[in-house]
Design a protein around this motif. Structure first.
Motif, PDB file in Angstrom:
ATOM      1  N   SER A  55      45.026  39.065  67.188  1.00 48.87           N
ATOM      2  CA  SER A  55      43.942  38.825  66.235  1.00 48.87           C
ATOM      3  C   SER A  55      43.100  40.087  66.070  1.00 48.87           C
ATOM      4  O   SER A  55      42.592  40.371  64.988  1.00 48.87           O
ATOM      5  CB  SER A  55      43.086  37.631  66.663  1.00 48.87           C
ATOM      6  OG  SER A  55      42.544  37.870  67.932  1.00 48.87           O
ATOM      7  N   GLU A  56      42.993  40.870  67.153  1.00 45.88           N
ATOM      8  CA  GLU A  56      42.284  42.145  67.071  1.00 45.88           C
ATOM      9  C   GLU A  56      42.994  43.067  66.074  1.00 45.88           C
ATOM     10  O   GLU A  56      42.367  43.732  65.253  1.00 45.88           O
ATOM     11  CB  GLU A  56      42.308  42.769  68.469  1.00 45.88           C
ATOM     12  CG  GLU A  56      41.122  43.599  68.837  1.00 45.88           C
ATOM     13  CD  GLU A  56      41.296  44.115  70.260  1.00 45.88           C
ATOM     14  OE1 GLU A  56      41.088  43.330  71.194  1.00 45.88           O
ATOM     15  OE2 GLU A  56      41.699  45.290  70.416  1.00 45.88           O
ATOM     16  N   TYR A  92      44.962  42.203  63.590  1.00 45.62           N
ATOM     17  CA  TYR A  92      44.750  41.724  62.212  1.00 45.62           C
ATOM     18  C   TYR A  92      43.397  42.186  61.695  1.00 45.62           C
ATOM     19  O   TYR A  92      43.263  42.605  60.547  1.00 45.62           O
ATOM     20  CB  TYR A  92      44.835  40.194  62.151  1.00 45.62           C
ATOM     21  CG  TYR A  92      46.244  39.655  62.133  1.00 45.62           C
ATOM     22  CD1 TYR A  92      47.184  40.149  61.226  1.00 45.62           C
ATOM     23  CD2 TYR A  92      46.641  38.637  63.000  1.00 45.62           C
ATOM     24  CE1 TYR A  92      48.468  39.651  61.203  1.00 45.62           C
ATOM     25  CE2 TYR A  92      47.923  38.121  62.980  1.00 45.62           C
ATOM     26  CZ  TYR A  92      48.830  38.641  62.076  1.00 45.62           C
ATOM     27  OH  TYR A  92      50.103  38.151  62.044  1.00 45.62           O
ATOM     28  N   GLU A  93      42.383  42.115  62.557  1.00 45.63           N
ATOM     29  CA  GLU A  93      41.043  42.543  62.152  1.00 45.63           C
ATOM     30  C   GLU A  93      41.045  44.031  61.783  1.00 45.63           C
ATOM     31  O   GLU A  93      40.490  44.434  60.764  1.00 45.63           O
ATOM     32  CB  GLU A  93      40.038  42.307  63.284  1.00 45.63           C
ATOM     33  CG  GLU A  93      39.684  40.837  63.531  1.00 45.63           C
ATOM     34  CD  GLU A  93      39.082  40.157  62.301  1.00 45.63           C
ATOM     35  OE1 GLU A  93      38.472  40.870  61.463  1.00 45.63           O
ATOM     36  OE2 GLU A  93      39.234  38.922  62.164  1.00 45.63           O
ATOM     37  N   SER A 127      42.901  44.664  58.531  1.00 47.55           N
ATOM     38  CA  SER A 127      42.106  44.163  57.422  1.00 47.55           C
ATOM     39  C   SER A 127      40.922  45.098  57.132  1.00 47.55           C
ATOM     40  O   SER A 127      40.581  45.368  55.981  1.00 47.55           O
ATOM     41  CB  SER A 127      41.630  42.761  57.797  1.00 47.55           C
ATOM     42  OG  SER A 127      40.919  42.213  56.753  1.00 47.55           O
ATOM     43  N   LYS A 128      40.331  45.599  58.215  1.00 40.31           N
ATOM     44  CA  LYS A 128      39.203  46.514  58.084  1.00 40.31           C
ATOM     45  C   LYS A 128      39.639  47.823  57.412  1.00 40.31           C
ATOM     46  O   LYS A 128      38.928  48.367  56.551  1.00 40.31           O
ATOM     47  CB  LYS A 128      38.655  46.804  59.491  1.00 40.31           C
ATOM     48  CG  LYS A 128      37.243  47.308  59.502  1.00 40.31           C
ATOM     49  CD  LYS A 128      36.719  47.349  60.938  1.00 40.31           C
ATOM     50  CE  LYS A 128      35.869  48.579  61.136  1.00 40.31           C
ATOM     51  NZ  LYS A 128      35.656  48.936  62.536  1.00 40.31           N
ATOM     52  N   PHE A 174      44.775  36.742  55.414  1.00 40.32           N
ATOM     53  CA  PHE A 174      44.322  38.129  55.261  1.00 40.32           C
ATOM     54  C   PHE A 174      44.819  38.816  53.990  1.00 40.32           C
ATOM     55  O   PHE A 174      44.130  39.656  53.419  1.00 40.32           O
ATOM     56  CB  PHE A 174      44.769  38.964  56.470  1.00 40.32           C
ATOM     57  CG  PHE A 174      44.015  38.648  57.722  1.00 40.32           C
ATOM     58  CD1 PHE A 174      42.714  39.093  57.883  1.00 40.32           C
ATOM     59  CD2 PHE A 174      44.602  37.903  58.736  1.00 40.32           C
ATOM     60  CE1 PHE A 174      42.004  38.803  59.046  1.00 40.32           C
ATOM     61  CE2 PHE A 174      43.911  37.610  59.899  1.00 40.32           C
ATOM     62  CZ  PHE A 174      42.608  38.058  60.060  1.00 40.32           C
TER      63      PHE A 174
END
Ligand SMILES: Nc1ncnc2c1ncn2[C@@H]1O[C@H](COP(=O)(O)OP(=O)(O)OP(=O)(O)O)[C@@H](O)[C@H]1O
Ligand SMILES: [Mg+2]
Lengths: 242, 289
Positions: A174-175, A177-178, A181-182, A204
């Protein structure tokens, strides 16, 4: 609304084959600036083939893969399997720095900025403490982060990721993906990500390309969530929970 | 011979210094490229190319014989003009094999090199009529000679090319060695640098052939890299360490060839390299434990 320079890659009826056997055909889509495209599909349906085709590592038999507002030097790439032998003597830093290769231009050696950029990307992925470690001795997840840092170094406009979260634990996933996405939002990078995680993809990504040896869906993720394909997947998931 | 002989007899001293000078330049060039060859699983390329070099020397000997008969004049040593292009062509052919053919690199080396060795031997015996010549070109000159000015000049020029191109292209050579696919994926012309590597290897082989012999030069390429990989873990340190080990081994090998009667330089250098390889293996194990 999209200006023609905002289109980075345009595929028109592209087909790819290995030794005369077609693996993927009839691919037509566009990747524009700021897009986050998720490529979905079962094992062996041609996702990695598409990625290699976009990179020019394999040439289309028919159709075209055209770079418009971007060039091949603007792409960062994370391979599904790297093929780097585990006994290769290389530090993590040396591996990440390879991503700066195209920035050399006509120079022989990396500049201070090139090196600082590589270190920034390592920090972003939380591997700055592994800098002088041997790349071959990293765990699978650490290797994956190092290779993602390398991809980031090379990514001026486009980030091509072939199953970036495979083998990562749920927290790191999940990190990851963040982070992706960022990067998509803040650096304005266009992302192409191959994934098996339909739910996160729909959450996302801006666009979805679903392939079964040829595209069966291409459109925005909102549209995708209304399709049979997505419901089938959710149904499958629901079934597993019982 | 004893150490004092070497330093008191001016003739022997000039032979020794000449051999040392040439030996150090060749071993530096060979050790740098060796790292890439070993890591790309092309360890046998040096060996194969040296056999091709042997074949090309045979062709040179034959053409010299024919030309001598015709012109009856003294011809300079032009064997290099024949060896260099032949070995470069073979190196490029073999290194770029795997891109577009069904023959893998390993088989390509074996195929081309044995053919060259066999043909070379036949041509050589025909051209010179002496078996001892063949032996000396395979294991290096049996007799120690003062290197000619031409030898020294050629070695200086070729090694300067090899070493400076290697240093300048260090990052690119790393990229091709570490992950060729990634380099290509981000739009880097990996094939061009594979050709550069092939040419550098060919030049190194041609340089080393005369002094160490065609069978021995390959040892000079792979041993230092393998030795340094037993104690170093980053690419840069492996390259530096391999250069240092290679120079030390060459100096010791050449020195023992001068001190021990009947020992030739080629085998001496290779045996010293073998000793280092074993010693560093033991050292590496102890350090880990
Ligand atoms: N190098 C290759 N040579 C021959 N056939 C290949 C090669 N790579 C892939 N294929 C074939 O092409 C088809 C598509 O493979 P591809 O790697 O694109 O699948 P994928 O969608 O990425 O699968 P996965 O989810 O398992 O990664 C498969 O049938 C595979 O057998
Ligand atoms: Mg795949």
């Amino acid at each position: 609304m999209t200006d023609s320079n905002d289109v980075y890659i345009r595929c028109r009826g592209a087909a790819f084959s290995y030794n005369g056997k077609t693996a993927l055909s009839n691919v037509s889509f566009e990747l524009s600036r700021g897009d986050y495209l998720c490529v979905l599909g079962e094992n062996g349906t041609g996702k990695s083939t598409l990625v290699k085709g976009l990179l020019g590592l394999i040439k289309p038999d028919v159709g075209t893969v055209e770079y418009i507002g971007a060039s091949r030097s603007d792409i960062g790439y994370l391979p599904q399997t790297s093929g780097i032998p585990s006994d290769f003597p290389s530090s993590v830093y040396e591996a990440v720095l390879q991503g700066q290769l195209k920035k050399l231009g006509r120079r022989f050696f990396y500049s201070k900025e090139d090196k600082a950029d590589a270190e920034n990307n390592m920090r972003l992925l939380g591997i700055e403490n592994l800098k002088n470690k041997s790349f071959g001795l990293l765990s699978g997840g650490q290797k994956q982060r190092a290779l993602l840092a390398r991809a980031l170094c090379a990514a001026n406009k486009i980030l091509l990721l072939d199953e970036p979260v495979a083998g990562l634990d749920p927290l790191v996933t999940s990190e990851m993906y963040e982070i992706i996405s960022k990067l998509n939002r803040e650096r304005g990078l266009s992302v192409v990500m191959v994934s098996h995680d339909t739910k996160s993809a729909a959450k996302f990504a801006t666009h979805i390309l679903h392939i079964k040896n040829e595209p069966v869906f291409f459109g925005t993720s909102e549209e995708y969530m209304k399709t049979e394909l997505y419901n089938e997947f959710l149904g499958g998931c629901g079934h597993e929970h019982h | 011979m004893s150490i004092t002989d070497i330093f008191t007899n001016p003739l022997i001293l000039s032979m020794f210094l000449g051999a040392l000078f040439i030996g150090i330049l060749i071993s530096l060039s060979a050790s740098l490229l060796g790292v890439t060859l070993v890591l790309k699983k092309y360890s046998m390329l040096g060996d194969g190319l040296a056999h091709i070099g042997f074949g090309s020397m045979a062709v040179a000997a034959l053409s010299e014989k024919i030309l001598r008969n015709k012109f009856d004049g003294t011809l300079g040593d032009y064997s290099l003009l024949i060896s260099v292009p032949i070995v470069i062509a073979a190196a490029v052919f073999i290194l770029r094999q795997n891109e577009h053919s069904k023959l893998n690199g390993d088989s390509a080396v074996a195929l081309v090199s044995t053919s060259a060795l066999a043909l070379g031997y036949i041509i050589y015996s025909y051209a010179t009529g002496q078996a001892s010549d063949v032996c000396s070109s395979m294991f290096g000159s049996a007799s120690l000679l003062t290197p000619s000015t031409a030898d020294i000049v050629t070695t200086v020029i070729l090694s300067a090319i090899v070493i400076s191109v290697f240093v300048c292209c260090f990052n690119r050579i790393f990229a091709v060695t570490f992950d060729e696919t990634f380099s290509k994926a981000i739009g880097f012309n990996a094939d061009r640098y594979k050709t550069v590597i092939a040419v550098l290897i060919a030049l190194t082989i041609v340089m080393g052939m005369k002094m160490l012999g065609t069978v021995m030069i390959s040892g000079l390429i792979v041993f230092p890299a393998l030795s340094s990989m037993r104690i170093c873990r980053t690419f840069k340190s492996v390259v530096v360490c391999s250069a240092v080990i290679s120079v030390i081994c060459s100096v010791l090998g050449i020195l023992s060839a001068f001190l021990i009667n009947g020992l030739t330089i080629g085998p001496a250098v290779v045996v010293v390299n073998l000793v280092f390889y074993i010693a560093l293996g033991v050292f590496g194990k102890i350090k880990k434990a």
